[in-house]
Design a protein around this motif. Structure first.
Motif, PDB file in Angstrom:
ATOM      1  N   HIS A  21       0.749  -1.339   0.066  1.00 27.37           N
ATOM      2  CA  HIS A  21       0.026   0.084   0.161  1.00 27.37           C
ATOM      3  C   HIS A  21       0.713   1.314   0.020  1.00 27.37           C
ATOM      4  O   HIS A  21       1.717   1.473   0.689  1.00 27.37           O
ATOM      5  N   SER A  61      -7.295  10.679  -3.893  1.00 31.84           N
ATOM      6  CA  SER A  61      -8.473   9.750  -4.281  1.00 31.84           C
ATOM      7  C   SER A  61      -9.802  10.262  -4.802  1.00 31.84           C
ATOM      8  O   SER A  61     -10.771   9.722  -5.019  1.00 31.84           O
ATOM      9  N   GLN A  64     -10.757   8.859  -7.932  1.00 29.79           N
ATOM     10  CA  GLN A  64     -10.831   7.311  -7.888  1.00 29.79           C
ATOM     11  C   GLN A  64     -11.846   6.545  -8.714  1.00 29.79           C
ATOM     12  O   GLN A  64     -11.848   5.781  -9.712  1.00 29.79           O
ATOM     13  N   THR A  65     -13.054   7.296  -8.477  1.00 27.57           N
ATOM     14  CA  THR A  65     -14.302   6.583  -8.833  1.00 27.57           C
ATOM     15  C   THR A  65     -14.334   6.916 -10.634  1.00 27.57           C
ATOM     16  O   THR A  65     -14.605   5.888 -11.061  1.00 27.57           O
ATOM     17  N   HIS A  68     -12.014   4.328 -12.342  1.00 22.67           N
ATOM     18  CA  HIS A  68     -12.167   2.979 -12.314  1.00 22.67           C
ATOM     19  C   HIS A  68     -12.764   2.329 -13.549  1.00 22.67           C
ATOM     20  O   HIS A  68     -12.159   1.020 -13.624  1.00 22.67           O
ATOM     21  N   SER A 106      -8.242  -4.471  -5.258  1.00 26.13           N
ATOM     22  CA  SER A 106      -8.420  -3.146  -4.850  1.00 26.13           C
ATOM     23  C   SER A 106      -7.056  -2.579  -4.548  1.00 26.13           C
ATOM     24  O   SER A 106      -6.681  -1.472  -4.803  1.00 26.13           O
ATOM     25  N   GLN A 107      -6.200  -3.296  -4.092  1.00 25.27           N
ATOM     26  CA  GLN A 107      -4.768  -2.782  -3.747  1.00 25.27           C
ATOM     27  C   GLN A 107      -3.911  -2.375  -5.096  1.00 25.27           C
ATOM     28  O   GLN A 107      -3.512  -1.407  -5.302  1.00 25.27           O
ATOM     29  N   GLU A 110      -5.697   0.871  -6.631  1.00 31.28           N
ATOM     30  CA  GLU A 110      -5.275   1.963  -5.796  1.00 31.28           C
ATOM     31  C   GLU A 110      -3.923   2.370  -6.097  1.00 31.28           C
ATOM     32  O   GLU A 110      -3.614   3.599  -6.416  1.00 31.28           O
ATOM     33  N   HIS A 113      -4.085   3.826  -9.589  1.00 29.69           N
ATOM     34  CA  HIS A 113      -4.526   4.918  -9.702  1.00 29.69           C
ATOM     35  C   HIS A 113      -3.651   6.312  -9.202  1.00 29.69           C
ATOM     36  O   HIS A 113      -3.789   7.182  -9.713  1.00 29.69           O
ATOM     37  N   LYS A 114      -3.114   5.835  -8.140  1.00 28.18           N
ATOM     38  CA  LYS A 114      -2.111   6.905  -7.577  1.00 28.18           C
ATOM     39  C   LYS A 114      -0.811   7.068  -8.587  1.00 28.18           C
ATOM     40  O   LYS A 114      -0.660   8.348  -8.664  1.00 28.18           O
TER      41      LYS A 114
END
Length: 336
Positions: A21, A61, A64-65, A68, A106-107, A110, A113-114
């Motif tokens: 993470h 964040s 993020q949506t 997706h 999910s990890q 994320e 995404h970052k």
């Protein structure tokens, strides 16, 4: 050089636990940063202080949506043919649903995404920095003076942006100070070369740093021994149509691809493998022909290895003709 087959095979030995993470470390922050306006260079501490995280992680964040959908590709759906056409397709019952693209955890989502967000910051200099470069270039009387001003200052700003990007990368802060400096010095010119390639316009044969900061890759400005291989490389990068996530992962892989003056070489190699592993995972989530896509990306990385020295010489030659060279580039690219 990068062996894409060996690299892909090597991915199998690195479990998903490698995707740490990004905020697992208490000292690691992943926020947009504002560069200090005045920086004095000349020591390791000055290079590492070039970018300081400052703002809230909430901005990372927020998007993020909306991202997706771009990272999760739904499987193809096949509808049954109308009865009217069944006699025309007697083997319709043999059609099967195509295999699904890999779904990101999910990890992984994320993490990617970052990185994509950080890459967008690398690609988007602050308006005031661009305006300052444009203002200084207008002072130049000659065309050659305006070109050299734009070329050197945009290259210097790209190096600053690369430093800021590197400071945000997960696991960069886990390296000791000596290895952090070695990573930045060894990888900065390669990352600037990749960033510049993504600004290249093959129709005009120009680098478009911004709408008002443009320079042409022509013999009037560069020796043919410099620009010919550089143009060929830029055209290849343009033809591969890298997206932001691929560019972000490539930049990270390039930064941690260092061997010289590294104290903890195994640790640096392990960090690089994390990003190589993530590149493989992302490619599988994007296309069924992921091995070919990885081959293209590793081909670019091999070219960057071979061209980075030539690119540094090209930039330095312009600085010598101008009679000055940015202090940051001098500190980053000087030979030990």
């Amino acid at each position: 050089s990068y062996d894409h087959q060996a690299t892909i095979a090597g991915f199998q030995h690195h479990p998903e636990a490698a995707f740490q993470h990004p905020t697992a470390s208490g000292s690691q922050q992943h926020n947009p940063a504002v560069f200090q306006q005045q920086i004095t260079y000349g020591s390791q501490q000055h290079i590492l202080a070039a970018a300081q995280p400052s703002t809230s992680a909430a901005a990372v964040s927020n998007n993020q949506t909306q991202h997706h959908q771009t990272l999760h590709h739904p499987p193809y759906q096949f509808e049954s043919a109308p009865l009217l056409h069944q006699q025309q397709y007697p083997y319709q019952h043999q059609y099967q649903q195509q295999p699904r693209l890999k779904q990101l955890t999910s990890q992984e989502f994320e993490f990617i995404h970052k990185l994509g967000y950080f890459q967008s910051q690398l690609d988007s200099p602050r308006a005031e920095d661009l305006a300052a470069i444009e203002c200084r270039s207008r002072i130049e009387i000659s065309t050659e003076g305006r070109f050299s001003s734009i070329f050197l200052e945009t290259t210097n700003l790209s190096a600053l942006l690369v430093l800021e990007y590197a400071k945000r990368l997960p696991r960069f802060s886990s390296l000791n100070q000596n290895d952090q400096v070695s990573v930045l010095k060894g990888g900065s010119s390669k990352c600037v070369l990749l960033r510049t390639a993504r600004c290249y316009d093959p129709l005009s044969n120009c680098v478009l740093f911004s709408p008002s900061l443009v320079y042409a890759l022509v013999p009037d400005h560069f020796l043919p021994t410099y620009i010919n291989p550089i143009i060929t490389f830029f055209q290849k990068v343009h033809s591969y149509c890298l997206d932001n996530v691929e560019a972000a992962l490539m930049t990270a892989i390039i930064l941690f691809d260092q061997k010289a003056r590294i104290v903890h070489i195994n640790q640096v190699n392990d960090v690089q493998m994390t990003y190589l592993n993530l590149l493989n995972t992302y490619a599988k989530s994007k296309t069924f022909n992921y091995s070919e896509r990885i081959k293209q990306i590793l081909d670019i990385l091999n070219d960057i290895r071979g061209l980075s020295g030539l690119y540094e010489e090209m930039v330095q030659s312009v600085g010598q003709s101008r009679g000055q060279f940015p202090k940051l580039l001098t500190e980053l690219w000087k030979k030990a």
